[in-house]
Design a protein around this motif. Structure first.
Motif, PDB file in Angstrom:
ATOM      1  N   THR A 168      46.612  37.652  65.290  1.00  0.00           N
ATOM      2  CA  THR A 168      46.716  38.242  66.618  1.00  0.00           C
ATOM      3  C   THR A 168      45.543  39.216  66.778  1.00  0.00           C
ATOM      4  OG1 THR A 168      48.027  40.161  65.952  1.00  0.00           O
ATOM      5  CG2 THR A 168      49.231  38.119  66.467  1.00  0.00           C
ATOM      6  N   SER A 169      45.393  39.761  67.972  1.00  0.00           N
ATOM      7  CA  SER A 169      44.336  40.764  68.181  1.00  0.00           C
ATOM      8  C   SER A 169      44.581  41.998  67.319  1.00  0.00           C
ATOM      9  CB  SER A 169      44.245  41.149  69.657  1.00  0.00           C
ATOM     10  OG  SER A 169      45.497  41.594  70.146  1.00  0.00           O
ATOM     11  N   ASP A 170      45.848  42.336  67.050  1.00  0.00           N
ATOM     12  CA  ASP A 170      46.157  43.453  66.155  1.00  0.00           C
ATOM     13  C   ASP A 170      45.585  43.192  64.766  1.00  0.00           C
ATOM     14  OD1 ASP A 170      47.570  44.424  68.292  1.00  0.00           O
ATOM     15  OD2 ASP A 170      49.542  44.325  67.338  1.00  0.00           O
ATOM     16  N   ASP A 171      45.805  41.976  64.267  1.00  0.00           N
ATOM     17  CA  ASP A 171      45.319  41.625  62.931  1.00  0.00           C
ATOM     18  C   ASP A 171      43.797  41.656  62.858  1.00  0.00           C
ATOM     19  OD1 ASP A 171      47.988  41.039  62.117  1.00  0.00           O
ATOM     20  OD2 ASP A 171      47.797  39.034  62.987  1.00  0.00           O
ATOM     21  N   LEU A 172      43.147  41.152  63.885  1.00  0.00           N
ATOM     22  CA  LEU A 172      41.690  41.067  63.876  1.00  0.00           C
ATOM     23  C   LEU A 172      41.063  42.451  63.835  1.00  0.00           C
ATOM     24  CD1 LEU A 172      39.474  39.007  63.769  1.00  0.00           C
ATOM     25  CD2 LEU A 172      39.541  38.818  66.259  1.00  0.00           C
ATOM     26  N   SER A 268      37.332  26.525  61.617  1.00  0.00           N
ATOM     27  CA  SER A 268      36.730  27.854  61.539  1.00  0.00           C
ATOM     28  C   SER A 268      37.382  28.634  60.407  1.00  0.00           C
ATOM     29  CB  SER A 268      36.906  28.607  62.864  1.00  0.00           C
ATOM     30  OG  SER A 268      38.284  28.721  63.195  1.00  0.00           O
ATOM     31  N   SER A 269      36.790  29.749  60.059  1.00  0.00           N
ATOM     32  CA  SER A 269      37.372  30.552  58.974  1.00  0.00           C
ATOM     33  C   SER A 269      38.616  31.297  59.435  1.00  0.00           C
ATOM     34  CB  SER A 269      36.341  31.543  58.422  1.00  0.00           C
ATOM     35  OG  SER A 269      36.042  32.551  59.372  1.00  0.00           O
ATOM     36  N   HIS A 270      38.651  31.641  60.726  1.00  0.00           N
ATOM     37  CA  HIS A 270      39.784  32.377  61.271  1.00  0.00           C
ATOM     38  C   HIS A 270      40.108  31.872  62.672  1.00  0.00           C
ATOM     39  CE1 HIS A 270      38.373  35.073  58.091  1.00  0.00           C
ATOM     40  NE2 HIS A 270      39.574  35.627  58.090  1.00  0.00           N
ATOM     41  N   VAL A 271      41.341  32.127  63.088  1.00  0.00           N
ATOM     42  CA  VAL A 271      41.804  31.781  64.432  1.00  0.00           C
ATOM     43  C   VAL A 271      42.421  33.016  65.059  1.00  0.00           C
ATOM     44  CG1 VAL A 271      43.410  30.381  65.790  1.00  0.00           C
ATOM     45  CG2 VAL A 271      42.244  29.377  63.801  1.00  0.00           C
ATOM     46  N   LEU A 272      42.059  33.287  66.311  1.00  0.00           N
ATOM     47  CA  LEU A 272      42.681  34.360  67.088  1.00  0.00           C
ATOM     48  C   LEU A 272      43.572  33.740  68.146  1.00  0.00           C
ATOM     49  CD1 LEU A 272      43.071  37.261  68.174  1.00  0.00           C
ATOM     50  CD2 LEU A 272      40.978  36.931  69.515  1.00  0.00           C
ATOM     51  N   VAL A 273      44.854  34.088  68.123  1.00  0.00           N
ATOM     52  CA  VAL A 273      45.798  33.646  69.151  1.00  0.00           C
ATOM     53  C   VAL A 273      45.893  34.761  70.193  1.00  0.00           C
ATOM     54  CG1 VAL A 273      48.148  32.914  69.659  1.00  0.00           C
ATOM     55  CG2 VAL A 273      47.077  32.260  67.489  1.00  0.00           C
ATOM     56  N   SER A 274      45.382  34.475  71.374  1.00  0.00           N
ATOM     57  CA  SER A 274      45.300  35.482  72.437  1.00  0.00           C
ATOM     58  C   SER A 274      45.825  34.876  73.729  1.00  0.00           C
ATOM     59  CB  SER A 274      43.844  35.939  72.605  1.00  0.00           C
ATOM     60  OG  SER A 274      43.720  36.865  73.653  1.00  0.00           O
ATOM     61  N   VAL A 275      47.156  34.798  73.819  1.00  0.00           N
ATOM     62  CA  VAL A 275      47.792  34.074  74.922  1.00  0.00           C
ATOM     63  C   VAL A 275      48.787  34.968  75.674  1.00  0.00           C
ATOM     64  CG1 VAL A 275      47.470  31.772  73.969  1.00  0.00           C
ATOM     65  CG2 VAL A 275      49.462  33.123  73.276  1.00  0.00           C
ATOM     66  N   GLY A 276      48.428  36.230  75.838  1.00  0.00           N
ATOM     67  CA  GLY A 276      49.285  37.133  76.575  1.00  0.00           C
ATOM     68  C   GLY A 276      50.136  38.004  75.662  1.00  0.00           C
ATOM     69  N   ARG A 277      51.018  38.792  76.300  1.00  0.00           N
ATOM     70  CA  ARG A 277      51.807  39.763  75.559  1.00  0.00           C
ATOM     71  C   ARG A 277      53.259  39.721  76.042  1.00  0.00           C
ATOM     72  NH1 ARG A 277      48.635  43.163  72.738  1.00  0.00           N
ATOM     73  NH2 ARG A 277      50.135  44.876  72.692  1.00  0.00           N
ATOM     74  N   ILE A 278      54.179  40.093  75.138  1.00  0.00           N
ATOM     75  CA  ILE A 278      55.591  40.127  75.486  1.00  0.00           C
ATOM     76  C   ILE A 278      56.099  41.557  75.362  1.00  0.00           C
ATOM     77  CG2 ILE A 278      56.006  37.742  74.831  1.00  0.00           C
ATOM     78  CD1 ILE A 278      57.150  38.713  72.195  1.00  0.00           C
ATOM     79  N   ALA A 279      57.105  41.881  76.159  1.00  0.00           N
ATOM     80  CA  ALA A 279      57.599  43.255  76.260  1.00  0.00           C
ATOM     81  C   ALA A 279      58.337  43.694  74.998  1.00  0.00           C
ATOM     82  CB  ALA A 279      58.522  43.383  77.463  1.00  0.00           C
TER      83      ALA A 279
END
Length: 471
Positions: A168-172, A268-279
């Motif tokens: 996730t973006s947090d992990d990156l 790729s070496s890494h994948v970013l999942v950036s598909v919105g956010r949940i409450a």
């Protein structure tokens, strides 16, 4: 043990701590509960750390291009560890500032996990707050309660996040080294900012987006310009594409998808999942109250941010809408004004600037051309390129433009979209103008300093008035 307050706030992010300050300025007693660090997502996992890394990426690219300005550098090297440490230093400095603000305004801060209670011996109304602080529990009773618990990255069942390779973006943000290559799933604001940053760090990037364009919700001309510039910088893009599954094999992450009814695979070496956010609402004890949520879990509120429990308000990412830090803080201040019977004006909420801190920068406020056409019978647009602006030529940043959407009958400016250098700084002028219902005449006749990038707004206005000067 229980304590009474005028206002109890759940969440210490932008929506929470700024609301606390406003309530204290009104002379109210305030408790704020935060399970993590004050400052929330924006300070620790979003706006600030990403912008710090984006700044390092920008400087890296600027130095690479410095020969155009007659500056020679014998040796250029990127030290990502130092950029990472600088990011942490920036965050820590601002974190200390938020802590000092809470002390300055005498806000009682409780570090723990909050849960709403139903009617009980503590209060005949739902909304007393139980706070778990390790082995100690506290019950806070507020005349009013404000929920500002934010949101977290949404995940995809078919692309399971492992927090090591699929992120996730947090992990990156916690990754202290650069990926050798990156696949980004999702072409919204977060995905585009990370794509731009990694390109500036000379990383191979592939972006997969299910829609027909990047940056859904932005003006179509902006979408096209951003796509073209990112592709020129080396971005590989799959639009109108879906992701089906992923596989981690050794040091490679494989993402399998479909586009135009044909399969494709990206490695790729890494994948970013950036598909919105949940409450962040699922652990709050909302079931103990009459508060309702929509199908996505976002709290439902009225125009004044009241939930179905009129003394309990909610603001920011946990209510959906535009999930932006400046929106959360604005909503929080308005909610506080309403709960304490202060005069309030909701007009600015209709003109919220949206920004993308990529290269190129993007900013917009008001209506897009498509939205304006749906609402008004006759509109016109005017687009002025930065390549005709002296300061842009001086800075060697001539790509991009300012686009105005105008009500042709009243000459009111309905929307402004900017793509290019300092777009996120320039947009505030447009925002003030729209809040004050400015016409293109008022934008165009306002004297702008020369040379400055802000002249592009005036020039676009003059173009809309059929009185162009530099084009």
């Amino acid at each position: 043990m229980s304590k009474n307050y005028d206002l109890v706030i759940l969440g210490g992010g932008m929506g929470g701590y700024i609301s606390a300050i406003r309530a204290r300025q009104l002379g109210k007693t305030v408790a704020l509960v935060e399970k993590g660090k004050l400052g929330g997502t924006c300070l620790h996992k979003g706006c600030i750390p990403t912008k710090a890394l984006l700044k390092s990426a920008e400087v890296f690219q600027t130095v690479k291009k410095c020969g155009r300005f007659g500056v020679k550098v014998k040796e250029l090297a990127l030290n990502y560890v130092e950029a990472f440490e600088r990011k942490n230093t920036v965050v820590d400095k601002l974190y200390q500032g938020v802590q000092q603000l809470m002390k300055k305004h005498r806000v009682d801060v409780y570090k723990g996990v909050a849960r709403l209670l139903g009617p009980s011996i503590f209060s005949p109304m739902a909304g007393a707050v139980s706070v778990e602080m390790g082995e100690v529990n506290e019950t806070l009773i507020g005349k009013n309660v404000l929920i500002a618990t934010g949101a977290r990255p949404r995940q995809l069942s078919q692309i399971p996040v492992d927090h090591a390779h699929i992120l996730t973006s947090d992990d990156l943000l916690d990754l202290d080294h650069l990926p050798t290559s990156l696949t980004i799933i999702g072409g919204g604001v977060i995905g585009v900012e990370w794509a731009s940053m990694m390109l500036d760090f000379d990383i191979d990037v592939t972006l997969i987006e299910q829609e027909a364009a990047l940056l859904p919700g932005f003006d179509a001309d902006i979408q096209t310009e951003v796509l073209n510039q990112l592709k020129q910088r080396g971005l590989t893009v799959h639009l109108n594409a879906s992701v089906m599954e992923s596989e981690v094999n050794g040091g490679a992450c494989l993402v399998k998808g479909r586009k135009d009814n044909a399969p494709f695979t990206v490695s790729s070496s890494h994948v970013l999942v950036s598909v919105g956010r949940i409450a962040n609402t699922d652990q709050l004890g909302l079931g103990n109250t009459n508060i309702t949520v929509d199908e996505a879990g976002f709290i439902e509120v009225n125009d004044y941010f009241q939930t179905k429990e009129s003394h309990i308000y909610a603001v920011g990412d946990c209510i959906g809408g535009k999930q932006l830090a400046h929106v959360a803080s604005a909503e929080g201040k308005l909610a506080v004004k309403h709960m304490f019977d202060e005069k309030l004006d909701l007009t600015p909420l209709s003109f919220i600037p949206s920004c993308v801190y990529a290269s190129p920068e993007v900013a917009m406020v008001g209506l897009t051309e498509v939205e304006a056409n749906q609402m008004f019978t006759k509109i016109k647009t005017a687009t002025f390129p930065f390549q005709a602006i002296g300061k842009a030529i001086v800075s060697d940043e001539t790509k991009g433009f300012v686009k105005l959407v105008v009500n042709e009958k009243t000459r009111d400016c309905l929307g402004v979209s900017i793509v290019g250098e300092k777009a996120t700084e320039l947009i505030s002028e447009a925002g003030i103008g729209l809040v004050l219902n400015a016409s293109i005449d008022e934008f165009g006749e306002t004297i702008h300093p020369h040379p400055s990038l802000s002249e592009a707004i005036a020039e676009a206005s003059l173009l809309a008035m059929n009185e162009p000067v530099h084009i």
